[in-house]
Design a protein around this motif. Structure first.
Motif, PDB file in Angstrom:
ATOM      1  N   CYS A  19      24.772  56.484  23.743  1.00 44.33           N
ATOM      2  CA  CYS A  19      24.066  57.717  23.350  1.00 44.33           C
ATOM      3  C   CYS A  19      24.958  58.953  23.309  1.00 44.33           C
ATOM      4  O   CYS A  19      24.533  60.013  22.864  1.00 44.33           O
ATOM      5  CB  CYS A  19      22.909  57.975  24.301  1.00 44.33           C
ATOM      6  N   ALA A  20      26.214  58.861  23.808  1.00 46.84           N
ATOM      7  CA  ALA A  20      27.114  60.018  23.939  1.00 46.84           C
ATOM      8  C   ALA A  20      26.383  61.144  24.685  1.00 46.84           C
ATOM      9  O   ALA A  20      25.592  60.880  25.594  1.00 46.84           O
ATOM     10  CB  ALA A  20      27.657  60.451  22.581  1.00 46.84           C
ATOM     11  N   ASP A  60      26.021  55.030  28.147  1.00 41.28           N
ATOM     12  CA  ASP A  60      27.284  55.150  27.427  1.00 41.28           C
ATOM     13  C   ASP A  60      28.415  54.642  28.321  1.00 41.28           C
ATOM     14  O   ASP A  60      28.310  54.651  29.553  1.00 41.28           O
ATOM     15  CB  ASP A  60      27.559  56.605  27.003  1.00 41.28           C
ATOM     16  N   HIS A 114      30.012  61.805  29.190  1.00 40.71           N
ATOM     17  CA  HIS A 114      28.740  61.996  28.467  1.00 40.71           C
ATOM     18  C   HIS A 114      27.556  61.872  29.429  1.00 40.71           C
ATOM     19  O   HIS A 114      26.585  62.625  29.351  1.00 40.71           O
ATOM     20  CB  HIS A 114      28.581  60.946  27.364  1.00 40.71           C
ATOM     21  N   SER A 173      29.640  49.709  31.606  1.00 42.88           N
ATOM     22  CA  SER A 173      31.042  49.342  31.343  1.00 42.88           C
ATOM     23  C   SER A 173      31.097  48.528  30.050  1.00 42.88           C
ATOM     24  O   SER A 173      30.072  48.314  29.403  1.00 42.88           O
ATOM     25  CB  SER A 173      31.583  48.516  32.515  1.00 42.88           C
ATOM     26  N   CYS A 174      32.299  48.060  29.684  1.00 40.47           N
ATOM     27  CA  CYS A 174      32.392  47.287  28.436  1.00 40.47           C
ATOM     28  C   CYS A 174      31.976  45.836  28.648  1.00 40.47           C
ATOM     29  O   CYS A 174      32.013  45.039  27.721  1.00 40.47           O
ATOM     30  CB  CYS A 174      33.797  47.373  27.856  1.00 40.47           C
ATOM     31  N   SER A 195      26.143  54.143  15.468  1.00 39.79           N
ATOM     32  CA  SER A 195      27.602  54.072  15.392  1.00 39.79           C
ATOM     33  C   SER A 195      28.211  53.487  16.669  1.00 39.79           C
ATOM     34  O   SER A 195      29.196  54.007  17.178  1.00 39.79           O
ATOM     35  CB  SER A 195      28.155  55.483  15.109  1.00 39.79           C
ATOM     36  N   HIS A 245      31.805  49.848  16.436  1.00 39.29           N
ATOM     37  CA  HIS A 245      33.030  50.023  17.231  1.00 39.29           C
ATOM     38  C   HIS A 245      33.241  48.956  18.291  1.00 39.29           C
ATOM     39  O   HIS A 245      34.324  48.874  18.858  1.00 39.29           O
ATOM     40  CB  HIS A 245      33.004  51.386  17.947  1.00 39.29           C
ATOM     41  N   TRP A 270      25.786  41.868  24.000  1.00 38.65           N
ATOM     42  CA  TRP A 270      25.084  43.167  23.931  1.00 38.65           C
ATOM     43  C   TRP A 270      23.764  43.010  23.184  1.00 38.65           C
ATOM     44  O   TRP A 270      22.739  43.579  23.581  1.00 38.65           O
ATOM     45  CB  TRP A 270      25.952  44.224  23.243  1.00 38.65           C
ATOM     46  N   TYR A 317      36.106  50.384  23.463  1.00 35.36           N
ATOM     47  CA  TYR A 317      35.768  51.313  22.368  1.00 35.36           C
ATOM     48  C   TYR A 317      36.995  51.518  21.484  1.00 35.36           C
ATOM     49  O   TYR A 317      37.575  52.588  21.445  1.00 35.36           O
ATOM     50  CB  TYR A 317      35.300  52.642  22.999  1.00 35.36           C
TER      51      TYR A 317
HETATM   52  C1  SAM Z   1      30.673  57.135  17.358  1.00 32.80           C
HETATM   53  S1  SAM Z   1      30.038  57.473  18.925  1.00 32.80           S
HETATM   54  C2  SAM Z   1      28.299  57.702  18.580  1.00 32.80           C
HETATM   55  C3  SAM Z   1      27.601  58.461  19.651  1.00 32.80           C
HETATM   56  C4  SAM Z   1      26.092  58.614  19.519  1.00 32.80           C
HETATM   57  N1  SAM Z   1      25.437  57.322  19.403  1.00 32.80           N
HETATM   58  C5  SAM Z   1      25.714  59.512  18.366  1.00 32.80           C
HETATM   59  O1  SAM Z   1      25.161  59.005  17.378  1.00 32.80           O
HETATM   60  O2  SAM Z   1      25.968  60.696  18.438  1.00 32.80           O
HETATM   61  C6  SAM Z   1      30.045  55.898  19.745  1.00 32.80           C
HETATM   62  C7  SAM Z   1      29.577  55.986  21.188  1.00 32.80           C
HETATM   63  O3  SAM Z   1      29.461  54.673  21.711  1.00 32.80           O
HETATM   64  C8  SAM Z   1      30.015  54.642  23.015  1.00 32.80           C
HETATM   65  N2  SAM Z   1      30.410  53.240  23.277  1.00 32.80           N
HETATM   66  C9  SAM Z   1      31.391  52.514  22.714  1.00 32.80           C
HETATM   67  N3  SAM Z   1      31.404  51.268  23.212  1.00 32.80           N
HETATM   68  C10 SAM Z   1      30.376  51.206  24.090  1.00 32.80           C
HETATM   69  C11 SAM Z   1      29.850  50.183  24.944  1.00 32.80           C
HETATM   70  N4  SAM Z   1      30.377  48.973  25.001  1.00 32.80           N
HETATM   71  N5  SAM Z   1      28.781  50.469  25.712  1.00 32.80           N
HETATM   72  C12 SAM Z   1      28.224  51.710  25.672  1.00 32.80           C
HETATM   73  N6  SAM Z   1      28.682  52.715  24.911  1.00 32.80           N
HETATM   74  C13 SAM Z   1      29.739  52.458  24.127  1.00 32.80           C
HETATM   75  C14 SAM Z   1      31.164  55.628  22.969  1.00 32.80           C
HETATM   76  O4  SAM Z   1      31.559  56.110  24.229  1.00 32.80           O
HETATM   77  C15 SAM Z   1      30.550  56.733  22.089  1.00 32.80           C
HETATM   78  O5  SAM Z   1      29.856  57.691  22.853  1.00 32.80           O
END
Ligand code: SAM
Length: 310
Positions: A123-124, A145, A150, A168-169, A187, A191, A199, A269
């Motif tokens: 969710c950032a 997140d 965040h 965590s990842c 998004s 990634h 997931w 990420y």
């Molecule tokens: C491109 S940003 C999008 C943020 C938000 N969803 C938005 O639309 O504003 C991707 C987000 O996913 C998070 N992220 C990446 N891999 C993740 C994971 N395995 N579990 C949780 N969050 C993750 C990042 O830290 C980042 O905040």
């Protein structure tokens, strides 16, 4: 050896250190740097908000934009704390989040789901969640997140009815089975390079039977947009930077199997990910009845997969 012949690491070795185990599987787990927020939307002059393609007027459902703006008293996170969304355009950042919130609300209505509980994965700093807090009465709100900064932002600035988790990842979402009406990820699967199906299984587990997932992807529609994009397209240049043979690949159909383009060798990420529609049906379709894959439905290039828990 003269200093000139040394690598950056050799010259600065004392500034580098091995990541701790927490950093290896997440980010910013003990962040203390203060936040430098911007004003809340309700304090930004109305003339700064221009609907444009960020928020089609129909989504407002006959209400005035001002009504939405006045309800949002939370500060806007600094550009550096919002994952590159609308850098230095605070009003646009508000509008893109509102647009995604309203798209979820209209989609839930379309598929007859009354949202009483909602989870935003990755969710950032709450680009979308802030609107669930400001615009809805929904009490059971959750976000998670991988970036602890965040999570700190959300805990500091959004109301208590929102519960936030620094995950965590390694796939695990500490939320009860069959408890969410809607889950989203904007998004994020674009990634995640490792353990994608784990997931998906977590999102499947926490959704109520009949609950909806709203997940963005780079799919066949994205591929066509990339094939026709000009050199100014930011996503295209990122793919090209990562893979020098990307243009050659782009002359063909989208790769049938999921393809990851890794941009850093370490930490979580770290990739741009492509999902062909064939792959989505074969793999994601085992968890969710795929109701729609909407092209160009998030930002300029991402599509949204709307699914229902089987
Ligand atoms: C491109 S940003 C999008 C943020 C938000 N969803 C938005 O639309 O504003 C991707 C987000 O996913 C998070 N992220 C990446 N891999 C993740 C994971 N395995 N579990 C949780 N969050 C993750 C990042 O830290 C980042 O905040």
């Amino acid at each position: 050896m003269t200093n000139k012949n040394k690598t950056e690491f050799e010259q600065n070795w004392s500034k580098f250190r091995m990541p701790t185990w927490e950093e290896d599987i997440s980010r910013n787990h003990d962040t203390l740097k203060p936040f430098e927020n911007s004003s809340a939307p309700c304090d930004i002059p109305i003339e700064n908000f221009k609907l444009g393609d960020f928020l089609p007027k129909e989504l407002l459902g006959g209400k005035s934009l001002l009504e939405f703006i006045k309800k949002d008293h939370y500060p806007i996170p600094a550009t550096t704390d919002r994952e590159g969304y609308n850098p230095n355009f605070d009003s646009r950042y508000f509008l893109t989040g509102l647009s995604d919130y309203l798209k979820i609300a209209t989609t839930a209505k379309k598929y007859d789901v009354d949202i009483k509980s909602y989870f935003d994965f990755g969710c950032a700093s709450g680009r979308v969640l802030r609107h669930f807090c400001a615009q809805s009465e929904i009490q059971d709100l959750w976000g998670s997140d991988i970036n602890g900064r965040h999570i700190k932002w959300l805990n500091d600035h959004l109301p208590e009815r929102l519960k936030v988790i620094h995950n965590s990842c390694i796939p695990h979402i500490p939320i009860a089975d069959n408890s969410m009406d809607v889950v989203s990820a904007f998004s994020v699967f674009t990634h995640i390079d490792t353990f994608e199906t784990a997931w998906l299984a977590e999102l499947y587990r926490i959704l109520k039977p009949g609950g909806l997932c709203y997940l963005t992807v780079h799919n066949d529609d994205t591929w066509k947009l990339l094939q026709n994009a000009g050199p100014e397209n930011g996503v295209l240049s990122r793919f090209r930077q990562i893979d020098p043979n990307f243009d050659e690949l782009l002359m063909n159909d989208i790769p049938k199997e999921r393809r990851c383009f890794r941009y850093t060798p370490v930490g979580p990420y770290r990739a741009l990910v492509l999902h062909s529609n064939d792959y989505l049906h074969k793999t994601w379709g085992r968890f969710f009845d795929i109701l729609e894959i909407r092209g160009k439905a998030h930002g300029y290039i991402q599509s949204v997969l709307i699914g229902r828990k089987k």
